[in-house]
Design an enzyme around this catalytic site. Sequence first.
Site, PDB file in Angstrom:
ATOM      1  N   ARG A  39       0.851  -1.204   0.000  1.00  0.00           N
ATOM      2  CA  ARG A  39       0.000   0.000   0.000  1.00  0.00           C
ATOM      3  C   ARG A  39       0.878   1.242   0.000  1.00  0.00           C
ATOM      4  O   ARG A  39       0.618   2.221  -0.692  1.00  0.00           O
ATOM      5  CB  ARG A  39      -0.935   0.001   1.226  1.00  0.00           C
ATOM      6  CG  ARG A  39      -1.999  -1.091   1.186  1.00  0.00           C
ATOM      7  CD  ARG A  39      -3.061  -0.892   2.258  1.00  0.00           C
ATOM      8  NE  ARG A  39      -2.598  -1.138   3.618  1.00  0.00           N
ATOM      9  CZ  ARG A  39      -2.624  -2.314   4.242  1.00  0.00           C
ATOM     10  NH1 ARG A  39      -3.102  -3.376   3.619  1.00  0.00           N
ATOM     11  NH2 ARG A  39      -2.182  -2.445   5.483  1.00  0.00           N
TER      12      ARG A  39
ATOM     13  N   LYS B 153     -12.144  14.872   5.224  1.00  0.00           N
ATOM     14  CA  LYS B 153     -13.279  14.429   4.417  1.00  0.00           C
ATOM     15  C   LYS B 153     -14.196  13.533   5.231  1.00  0.00           C
ATOM     16  O   LYS B 153     -13.723  12.703   6.017  1.00  0.00           O
ATOM     17  CB  LYS B 153     -12.792  13.641   3.202  1.00  0.00           C
ATOM     18  CG  LYS B 153     -13.942  13.158   2.320  1.00  0.00           C
ATOM     19  CD  LYS B 153     -13.489  12.132   1.289  1.00  0.00           C
ATOM     20  CE  LYS B 153     -13.924  10.744   1.715  1.00  0.00           C
ATOM     21  NZ  LYS B 153     -13.713   9.732   0.648  1.00  0.00           N
TER      22      LYS B 153
ATOM     23  N   LYS C 232     -18.229  18.267  -1.758  1.00  0.00           N
ATOM     24  CA  LYS C 232     -17.828  17.149  -2.631  1.00  0.00           C
ATOM     25  C   LYS C 232     -19.075  16.346  -2.993  1.00  0.00           C
ATOM     26  O   LYS C 232     -19.464  15.429  -2.264  1.00  0.00           O
ATOM     27  CB  LYS C 232     -16.778  16.274  -1.930  1.00  0.00           C
ATOM     28  CG  LYS C 232     -16.417  15.015  -2.741  1.00  0.00           C
ATOM     29  CD  LYS C 232     -15.121  14.378  -2.298  1.00  0.00           C
ATOM     30  CE  LYS C 232     -14.905  13.069  -3.040  1.00  0.00           C
ATOM     31  NZ  LYS C 232     -13.553  12.541  -2.900  1.00  0.00           N
TER      32      LYS C 232
HETATM   33  P1  13P Z   1     -14.467   8.028  -6.230  1.00  0.00           P
HETATM   34  O1  13P Z   1     -13.989   9.166  -7.098  1.00  0.00           O
HETATM   35  O2  13P Z   1     -13.846   6.700  -6.570  1.00  0.00           O
HETATM   36  O3  13P Z   1     -15.966   8.003  -6.099  1.00  0.00           O
HETATM   37  O4  13P Z   1     -13.887   8.307  -4.790  1.00  0.00           O
HETATM   38  C1  13P Z   1     -13.908   9.574  -4.288  1.00  0.00           C
HETATM   39  C2  13P Z   1     -14.121   9.539  -2.834  1.00  0.00           C
HETATM   40  O5  13P Z   1     -13.341  10.055  -2.081  1.00  0.00           O
HETATM   41  C3  13P Z   1     -15.346   8.895  -2.340  1.00  0.00           C
HETATM   42  O6  13P Z   1     -15.499   9.140  -0.994  1.00  0.00           O
END
Ligand code: 13P
Length: 341
Positions: free
Chosen positions: A45, A136, A221
């Site tokens: 990873r 996030k 987002k």
């Molecule tokens: P994806 O762009 O693969 O949807 O992932 C973004 C992300 O951070 C989802 O929480």
Amino acid sequence: MSERLEDIAAAIVADGKGLLAADESSGTIKKRFDVIGVESTADNRRDYREMMFRSKEAMTKYISGVILYDETIRQNAADGTPLVDIIKAAGAIPGIKVDAGAKPLAGFPGDTITEGLDGLRERLADYYKLGARFAKWRAVIDIDTVRGVPSANSIASNTHTLARYAALCQEAGIVPIVEPEVLMDGAHSIDVCYDVSKATLVKLYDELYAARVVLEGSILKPNMVISGKKSGRTDSPEEIAEKTIKLFREVVPAAVPGIAFLSGGQEDEEATANLNAINAIGPHPWKLTFSYGRALQAAPQKAWSGKASNVAAGQAAFTHRAHMNHLAALGKWQPALEKAA
Ligand code: 13P
């Protein structure tokens, strides 16, 4: 760099730059590695993510920040340099996923609630010391019209939780990326996606105001407005752009500096074409860019496939996708540029 929340948020969505979402949990990265036949060990990873973070052109020109997972923000590169320092040396901002995942919502089959508020104040203080300047939290809103999913209770609970998370982030000097993902897995139409996304965003901004979150120091987002995968429909980028922008103009305050889309299962070039179409119909009151996980990483994962001899190929694949999305964030991408590469 300045430490004001507003300045960090502005840097995250600086012209043509976007986020690399590399915050796959241990379970999710194992699924991605299974596809390329790589064992999910801590070293693999690390090697995989180090490969991307050391892609100099991508990290200095196209990527404003990286969303990390708890393991990665504490990990060192093979030569002992903290991965966070490699990201910062490229001029990008380290960020951290702080939610603990979506769990079934009691009493509402098919709905989930994202957990992780307990102890969050202390964890944020720790992440700040480790270098994180944004965070996030992903709320998951599925659509299943037959089962009445999502329920009003799911939208209310998830948006309230997002607001509590965002307020704690700002108290800690960390910019919250607020992610209410309306999934594109279902059989629903683009118009149902529009309606559910609208109900979610209206409630979200109610909750953020109520929690005294400073919108200028936050980033949204979201998903794009798009048909469910099982609907059998592929929408044109123009229709996705028109409906997505119509929605945001109705419900996302202009005080929000930027909107960084998730890719949510769109193919690589599809996610780029759609972002480009969205920016091509500007100007808009907010920056509109990418915070892609799968759409930035599928190609480098395949090119790398766990072999040290493939690091340069993996970096080239990552740099290409980051470059294409950089152009899309400026509304300057063209399909021919994909073939030129
Ligand atoms: P994806 O762009 O693969 O949807 O992932 C973004 C992300 O951070 C989802 O929480």
